[in-house]
Write a protein that holds these residues in place. Structure first.
Motif, short mmCIF file in Angstrom:
data_model
loop_
_atom_site.label_atom_id
_atom_site.label_comp_id
_atom_site.label_asym_id
_atom_site.label_seq_id
_atom_site.Cartn_x
_atom_site.Cartn_y
_atom_site.Cartn_z
N ARG A 155 0.84 -1.20 0.00
CA ARG A 155 0.00 0.00 0.00
C ARG A 155 0.87 1.25 0.00
O ARG A 155 1.93 1.27 0.62
CB ARG A 155 -0.89 0.03 1.23
CG ARG A 155 -1.87 -1.11 1.29
CD ARG A 155 -2.76 -0.99 2.48
NE ARG A 155 -3.43 -2.26 2.72
CZ ARG A 155 -3.98 -2.60 3.86
NH1 ARG A 155 -3.95 -1.77 4.88
NH2 ARG A 155 -4.57 -3.76 3.99
N TYR A 156 0.38 2.27 -0.66
CA TYR A 156 1.07 3.56 -0.67
C TYR A 156 0.14 4.60 -0.08
O TYR A 156 -0.92 4.89 -0.64
CB TYR A 156 1.46 3.95 -2.09
CG TYR A 156 2.30 5.21 -2.15
CD1 TYR A 156 3.62 5.20 -1.70
CD2 TYR A 156 1.79 6.39 -2.65
CE1 TYR A 156 4.40 6.35 -1.74
CE2 TYR A 156 2.56 7.54 -2.70
CZ TYR A 156 3.86 7.51 -2.25
OH TYR A 156 4.63 8.64 -2.29
N GLU A 157 0.50 5.12 1.10
CA GLU A 157 -0.29 6.11 1.79
C GLU A 157 0.62 7.13 2.46
O GLU A 157 1.65 6.75 3.03
CB GLU A 157 -1.16 5.48 2.88
CG GLU A 157 -2.12 4.42 2.38
CD GLU A 157 -2.81 3.69 3.51
OE1 GLU A 157 -4.00 3.43 3.37
OE2 GLU A 157 -2.15 3.39 4.53
N LYS A 158 0.26 8.38 2.40
CA LYS A 158 0.98 9.45 3.10
C LYS A 158 2.48 9.41 2.83
O LYS A 158 3.29 9.43 3.76
CB LYS A 158 0.69 9.38 4.60
CG LYS A 158 -0.78 9.55 4.93
CD LYS A 158 -1.02 9.49 6.41
CE LYS A 158 -2.51 9.60 6.69
NZ LYS A 158 -2.82 9.45 8.09
N ASN A 159 2.85 9.32 1.57
CA ASN A 159 4.26 9.32 1.16
C ASN A 159 5.06 8.15 1.72
O ASN A 159 6.27 8.25 1.90
CB ASN A 159 4.94 10.64 1.51
CG ASN A 159 4.39 11.78 0.70
OD1 ASN A 159 4.14 11.64 -0.49
ND2 ASN A 159 4.17 12.90 1.35
N ARG A 160 4.38 7.04 2.02
CA ARG A 160 5.07 5.86 2.52
C ARG A 160 4.51 4.62 1.84
O ARG A 160 3.30 4.40 1.80
CB ARG A 160 4.93 5.73 4.03
CG ARG A 160 5.67 4.51 4.57
CD ARG A 160 5.61 4.39 6.06
NE ARG A 160 4.24 4.16 6.48
CZ ARG A 160 3.77 4.50 7.67
NH1 ARG A 160 4.54 5.10 8.54
NH2 ARG A 160 2.52 4.24 7.99
N LEU A 161 5.41 3.83 1.31
CA LEU A 161 5.05 2.53 0.74
C LEU A 161 5.23 1.48 1.83
O LEU A 161 6.29 1.40 2.44
CB LEU A 161 5.98 2.21 -0.44
CG LEU A 161 5.73 0.86 -1.12
CD1 LEU A 161 4.52 0.97 -2.03
CD2 LEU A 161 6.95 0.44 -1.90
N THR A 162 4.18 0.73 2.11
CA THR A 162 4.25 -0.32 3.12
C THR A 162 4.01 -1.67 2.46
O THR A 162 3.00 -1.85 1.77
CB THR A 162 3.24 -0.11 4.25
OG1 THR A 162 3.46 1.17 4.84
CG2 THR A 162 3.37 -1.19 5.32
#
Length: 106
Positions: free
Chosen positions: A4-11
């Motif tokens: 997932r990519y959320e809030k400038n972070r790929l997890t």
């Protein structure tokens, strides 16, 4: 695995076993997402990992080297106590933020 990519972070939410038999299959989608999105931060979440060997250390080291090209930061979170110890023995705390899985108290 879920990415997932959320809030400038790929997890990348890793699941199951990470060993020499499946490390490449885990690595490929993460690398593709990094190349496509160029996130400033990448988080590898080990909460659902049931087993890992030294291939997990290689997975972290390889993602760190890839992220260096993008000037991005790496976080390795929700490690089991054994997984955290393995990462620390490889001195990965100098490359990435390492966090142990937090215990939930009742």
């Amino acid at each position: 695995m879920d990415i997932r990519y959320e809030k400038n972070r790929l997890t990348a939410y890793l699941t199951g076993e990470i060993d020499h038999h499946n490390a490449a299959a885990v690595r490929q989608p993460i690398d593709q997402a990094i190349a496509k999105l160029r996130p400033p931060r990448v988080r590898l979440d080990f909460a659902a990992v049931t087993f890992m060997d030294s291939s997990a250390v290689g997975l972290v080291m390889g993602r760190y080297k890839l992220l260096m090209a993008y000037d991005a930061a790496l976080e390795v979170v929700n490690l089991s106590p054994t997984g955290l110890r393995m990462m620390q023995m490889a001195n990965l705390q100098t490359l990435a933020l390492l966090k142990q899985k937090e215990e939930i108290s009742a």
